[in-house]
Design an enzyme around this catalytic site. Sequence first.
Site: not given
Length: 292
Positions: A53, A97, A120
């Site tokens: 990422k 995460q 997200d």
Amino acid sequence: MAATILDGRELGRTIEKDLMSRIDNLKGRGLHPHLAVVIVGDDPASHVYVRNKEMACERCGIKSTRIDLDSSVTEIEILKVVEMLNLDDSVNGILVQSPLPKGIDESLIIDAINPQKDVDGFHNVNLGKLVQGNTSGLLPCTPAGIMKILEFSDFETSGKNALVIGRSRIVGMPLSILLAQRGIDATVTIAHSRTKNLAEICRQADLVVAAIGRAEFVKPEWIKPGAMVIDVGINRIPDSTRKSGSRLTGDVDPDVMDIAGWMTPVPGGVGPMTIAMLMSNTVMGTELFSNI
Ligand code: NAD
């Protein structure tokens, strides 16, 4: 005839390139898209995902900040970090995460993120909009990436039988909603660990999405000839022919390639599209909600 391989790496790079002019535009207005990634503990796979990422941010010209927390961190301490990032006007996107260490309530952490910075797309507010048929906001990245793969292929979804195997909050369930939405118009079946006669149901499907987390689980004889097969799974299995002693494989048996009409590879299919959609959400969040 072998399936057409849907190259997510190439499509992901095209999407990232398209974002660059929007990023330049934002920078011209004094806005530098900025993604903050919180990673807890030392799970090796999570560290690889976060590094990927960060590299995508570098490619696109998005600023990234990584916050490493020890695996002994408490829920309250993570919430404090999220709150600090919520209040920081220079941060446009916040990602925590997954997985978080045992004992930490992941949904509590996700719902503490400002929904306008929830790149997200897992916040209750953003998932709620999706359920209401509003797909203009921050969508979960993997399902959104799969929809892009379908959009750029020559597969027609309208009226087709779609089978989504897996009902997770991050992949299977939101993807099922996206496939059933007006304009996409697939007839969607969701299969899960309690589903009976999966092979039989699979054989009826024009589109199969495997998001299970079991290596090479979907077999060639389950697939209707010419079907579209999207493999979301990322599984590491032993392979003595490799120097590392292991390799990555999906949830779909590679021999499905001989039966399907289209198929995504693993690696290089859904994974890079997930990252491209994260970049896209970060840019969209900056365009729509920046306070600076
Ligand atoms: P999860 O563990 O949250 O959910 C798995 C789902 O599979 C569950 O809903 C379960 O009911 C279903 N399932 C389990 N066994 C089954 C069986 N025998 N028959 C039918 N259904 C069964 O997983 P997830 O987070 O959705 O991830 C699924 C896979 O996708 C994993 O391999 C994960 O690593 C991968 N993944 C990849 C990406 C990407 O960007 N490529 C993103 C997210 C997840």
